[in-house]
Write an enzyme that holds these catalytic residues in place. Structure first.
Site, PDB file in Angstrom:
ATOM      1  CB  ALA A  93      44.594  35.008  49.537  1.00 10.56           C
ATOM      2  CG  ASP A 136      40.153  43.805  42.911  1.00 12.21           C
ATOM      3  OD1 ASP A 136      40.376  44.900  42.338  1.00 12.21           O
ATOM      4  OD2 ASP A 136      41.002  42.911  42.991  1.00 12.21           O
TER       5      ASP A 136
END
Lengths: 190, 329
Positions: free
Chosen positions: A9, A107
């Site tokens: 992204a 993450d």
């Protein structure tokens, strides 16, 4: 203004709004690519909101379009720059809440934890998913410890403080911490 | 003096022995097991290997003699220690031990997955790649970091080749299924949605295989074959791209028998192009299981002092590539 461009992204900031857009992958046929990007965009927005309902600060979502999420810009300091045992303990508590709720961040680094007005915000749920296994939780914690080790000198203290907080909010904390040691040996998410 | 290593591969369907030196393959002899019906039967495959082991090795030794190489001057014998089918591994290990004793040369057990990687690096310009290794039983994304080949992502259930074969059998296609599926896929009309499963850095094919099987009831063979490939391959290419982003490397190497698939190559090529990375594929003979790759990894290990010895030459059907200390890089 571009903030980042990852594998998946691009993230732009427009005043106090963050716009995250999943980019097209030409190696996938369009019908499949559109479907995946749409599903992941919706899933990410949903997980951000669910995390907030668990009592963990996350950005407020303003709008969701096909491949785009517009959300609140958290104008604070990444924990990377300000981490100390007290903040690590509170990160442990919040991560304990997250895992009790069945969510994996995917993450969890000190760049994705933002301190603002005395609260720790969890941001970037691009790799987040629902999973209640000890393995997934272990990997989540392991990733965070790796950022402690690679960027902070006092990492032993930070790890111990995290444990203190994590144990208070998550009943299976001991199992997860044991698994973290196994995962370290595999050296896989290095 | 050049180093010369004899290597024997026989983890599954292919029995293959070769002699290599630093520069090239000196000779390779192969006997392939082909099941009459269905897929690979582990016991039958091992019986095949046992039946042909002595002929294959004899033929190889004659070949090198005719090129003026005395088998007694070979430096070592290397064999696939795992991962693979237990009965097949044991057959090949036994043959290798015999050879080691007869020729009085050291024995080196090598990891089959790493052999695929190293032969690819040997036969292409790739230096330090992210590797997509795709075969029947294995599907992994690997890269070298700090003394080991780390597994960055892998299948959570079956390998892509086995998934293709299982689907092919249920569709009435013969073994090996991959090439037949690839052929049917070319005549597709539309994409049929199938489960796309990427969890973190891992992927899964068993749900996809079942869904594809079910889809055959209402959709054409061509459309389901096409959709299977598009879905399964995109999952692996996505994880390969993430590994590139994560490691900061700028090369991709494709390894393993399923790497023969032209659509998979095309997808990896597009992904690498869009990222400005280089994409490498070795010639076909080095992609599927082959004796040369075992001999070549044996050579790298021999030169860096990694000798296994008879005592530690037991096979390991679950031998993980990330458990091997890399002594040659």
């Amino acid at each position: 203004m571009y903030l980042t461009q990852g594998a998946e992204a691009i993230v732009k900031q427009e005043e106090d709004i963050i716009i995250k857009e999943r980019i097209q992958k030409r190696y996938r046929i369009k019908v499949l690519d559109d479907k995946i990007r749409k599903e992941r965009t919706r899933a990410e927005a949903r997980l951000i909101s669910e995390t907030r309902r668990l009592g963990i600060p996350t950005p407020i979502i303003y709008d969701i379009q096909n491949f785009k999420i517009e959300m609140e810009y958290i104008d604070g300091e990444p924990l990377k720059n300000v981490i100390n045992p007290e903040l690590s303990k509170r990160t442990g508590e919040l991560t304990g809440l997250l895992h009790s709720g069945g969510i994996i961040h995917g993450d969890l680094t000190t760049s994705n934890l933002i301190l603002k007005d005395g609260r720790i915000y969890f941001i970037d749920f691009g790799l987040a998913f629902i999973d209640r296994t000890i393995e997934a939780q272990g990997v989540d914690v392991h990733v965070l410890f790796q950022t402690f080790e690679s960027t902070h000198e006092d990492h032993e203290k930070l790890i111990n403080a995290f444990y203190d907080g994590y144990k208070q909010k998550y009943i299976h904390a001991d199992k997860v911490l044991k698994r973290v040691k196994d995962i370290e040996k595999r050296g896989r998410y290095a | 003096m050049k180093t010369r290593i004899l290597g024997i591969e026989g983890t599954a369907w292919n029995l293959s022995a070769a002699v290599v030196d630093e520069d090239d393959v000196i000779s390779e002899v192969t006997e392939t097991y082909q099941p009459d019906t269905g897929g690979i039967h582990p016991r039958e495959a091992s019986q095949h290997h046992a039946k042909y082991a002595s002929t294959v090795i004899q033929k190889l030794l004659e070949n090198i003699k005719s090129k003026g190489i005395d088998p007694k001057t070979l430096d070592a014998v290397a064999f696939s220690q795992g991962p693979g089918l237990g009965p097949c591994l044991r057959t090949v290990a036994t043959a290798s031990r015999m050879l080691s004793l007869t020729l009085d040369i050291p024995i080196i057990g090598v990891n089959h997955c790493i052999a695929h990687i190293e032969v690819g690096k040997w036969k292409t310009p790739a230096k330090d790649p992210v590797v997509l290794y795709v075969s029947g039983a294995n599907s992994q994304v690997l890269a070298y970091r700090k003394g080991k080949y780390r597994v960055f992502g892998e299948t959570l259930d079956v390998g892509i080749g086995n998934a293709l074969d299982k689907f092919a059998r249920s569709a009435g296609l013969n073994h090996p299924g991959g090439p037949r599926i690839e052929k049917h896929a070319k005549n597709f009309e539309k994409y049929v949605p199938l489960p796309y499963v990427v969890k973190g850095m891992d992927f899964s094919f068993s749900g996809l295989t079942t869904a594809a099987k079910d889809a055959l009831e209402n959709e054409t063979m061509e459309d389901v074959c096409y959709s299977f490939q598009e879905t399964a391959f995109a999952m692996m290419v996505e994880v390969t791209e993430r590994a590139l982003a994560h490691t900061g490397k700028n090369e991709v190497l494709l390894a393993g028998g399923v790497g023969a698939n032209m659509r998979l190559r095309e997808m990896l090529d597009i992904m690498c192009n869009d990222r400005g990375a280089s994409f490498y594929v070795p010639e076909k003979r080095f992609m599927g299981d082959n004796g040369a790759m075992i001999a070549y990894l044996g050579l790298l290990m021999y030169r860096s002092g990694s000798i296994t010895g008879l005592k530690d030459s037991h096979v390991d059907p679950n031998f993980r590539p990330d458990s091997v200390e890399v002594t040659w890089i």
